[in-house]
Design an enzyme around this catalytic site. Structure first.
Site, PDB file in Angstrom:
ATOM      1  N   ARG A 235      11.838  84.023 -18.475  1.00 27.80           N
ATOM      2  CA  ARG A 235      11.480  84.343 -19.852  1.00 27.80           C
ATOM      3  C   ARG A 235      12.411  83.566 -20.774  1.00 27.80           C
ATOM      4  O   ARG A 235      13.574  83.336 -20.454  1.00 27.80           O
ATOM      5  CB  ARG A 235      11.605  85.849 -20.127  1.00 27.80           C
ATOM      6  N   GLU A 264       7.605  81.506 -28.613  1.00 27.44           N
ATOM      7  CA  GLU A 264       6.498  80.676 -28.153  1.00 27.44           C
ATOM      8  C   GLU A 264       5.272  80.841 -29.046  1.00 27.44           C
ATOM      9  O   GLU A 264       4.972  81.960 -29.464  1.00 27.44           O
ATOM     10  CB  GLU A 264       6.148  81.052 -26.705  1.00 27.44           C
ATOM     11  N   HIS A 286       4.669  77.050 -21.115  1.00 26.58           N
ATOM     12  CA  HIS A 286       4.489  78.336 -20.431  1.00 26.58           C
ATOM     13  C   HIS A 286       3.245  78.304 -19.527  1.00 26.58           C
ATOM     14  O   HIS A 286       2.349  79.146 -19.625  1.00 26.58           O
ATOM     15  CB  HIS A 286       4.383  79.475 -21.443  1.00 26.58           C
TER      16      HIS A 286
END
Length: 321
Positions: A235, A264, A286
């Site tokens: 993360r 993000e 991601h």
């Protein structure tokens, strides 16, 4: 049974979610970001399927029928578990669906940085290779994995898969347990200082929690080798992005490969966005979890979670009541 999928596009439009129609009336939204958006869409829902949409008192207080929240993910930090438990709402995640892909991406990043692939690809495509007289070029030194120490934070399913692959490459594997409760005995468990000091490659595979937030920050980076490569596929909040930027700019560590960042998508005020040299920093959007196969397994896992719930069974419930 009303099933509301708040972030249908989070698993990709190339992967079907038609299977949910076997279980009830399905309403899909491409994406849901805010608590207000979520609250306005789940008023009649019995089951809510989410990925990052906030599930807390603000978004759920008027959704009196909700009995189950299913994550299109393994992580569930978008859910206020205390509130959901108080309301009698069960929360289910999907486990192990992306292990193979995240492990694969970990090595994609590490090998690309270790072998300076971006530099040499550009060297050839720029015409510089064609213009030289010798058959080879290795002006920018690169190294092999064999004999290196690979450090791991988070020895769950993904961490263990990474450890197995690293060992196959000839690495010595060490690991650190964020909680101190790891039962893994196949590899050497070390304290944080030893992990930082010894790791040639350090990969992060832990959930985000109060224990792991800013695990890699200025002090931690100062204890790492100047030749070390950091990989974060966990993360974004596990690594302090500003401190990492400073470490990369000053040569405190050699390079970093990130699939996640603090906010993000990556914002322009994140200093990491200024580094354009892919020999020092690679950032992917991601996607480590998102192979076609993994996303298909994720959808199937959520389907099975809901089906089990309808049959009075608990499957992957993270807040048993």
């Amino acid at each position: 049974m009303n099933i509301v999928i708040l972030e249908r596009n989070s698993v990709g439009t190339d992967v079907s979610v038609d299977c949910f129609e076997k279980l009830g009336n399905v309403t899909c939204y491409e994406n849901t970001v805010t608590e207000k958006e979520a609250a306005g869409r789940i008023g009649d829902a019995d089951v809510v399927v989410v990925n990052k949409a906030p599930m807390n008192e603000e978004s759920l207080k008027n959704a009196s029928k909700v009995k189950l929240i299913c994550e299109f993910a393994t992580g569930y930090d978008n859910c206020d578990l205390d509130y959901c438990t108080k309301r009698g709402i069960k929360v289910a995640n999907v486990v192990d669906y992306s292990t193979a892909m995240v492990a694969q991406h970990t090595f994609t990043l590490a090998l690309a940085l270790l072998q300076k692939l971006s530099y040499y690809d550009n060297y050839v495509k720029s015409g510089a290779y064609s213009a030289q007289s010798r058959f080879s070029n290795f002006d920018l030194p690169f190294r092999e994995l064999d004999g290196k120490t690979w450090g791991i934070v988070g020895m769950g399913n993904i961490g263990r898969r990474v450890a197995k692959i690293a060992a196959a490459f000839g690495c010595k594997v060490i690991f650190y347990s964020i909680t101190g409760k790891s039962t893994c005995t196949e590899y050497e468990q070390v304290d944080k200082n030893a992990l930082l000091a010894q790791s040639d490659i350090l990969s992060l595979h832990c959930p985000l929690s109060d224990l792991s937030r800013d695990f890699i920050e200025k002090e931690a980076l100062s204890k790492m080798k100047s030749t070390a490569i950091l990989i974060n596929v966990a993360r974004g909040g596990v690594v302090n992005n500003r401190d990492l930027y400073e470490a990369l700019e000053t040569g405190q560590i050699q390079a970093a490969g990130l699939d996640v960042v603090e906010k993000e998508p990556l914002t322009q005020d994140n200093p990491l966005s200024r580094i354009k040299d892919s020999s020092r920093l690679i950032i992917t959007p991601h996607l480590a979890w998102a192979s076609v196969e993994a996303r298909t397994r994720c959808v199937e896992g959520v389907y099975e979670n809901i089906r089990a719930f309808l049959n009075g069974e608990e499957r992957n419930i993270v807040n048993p009541q």
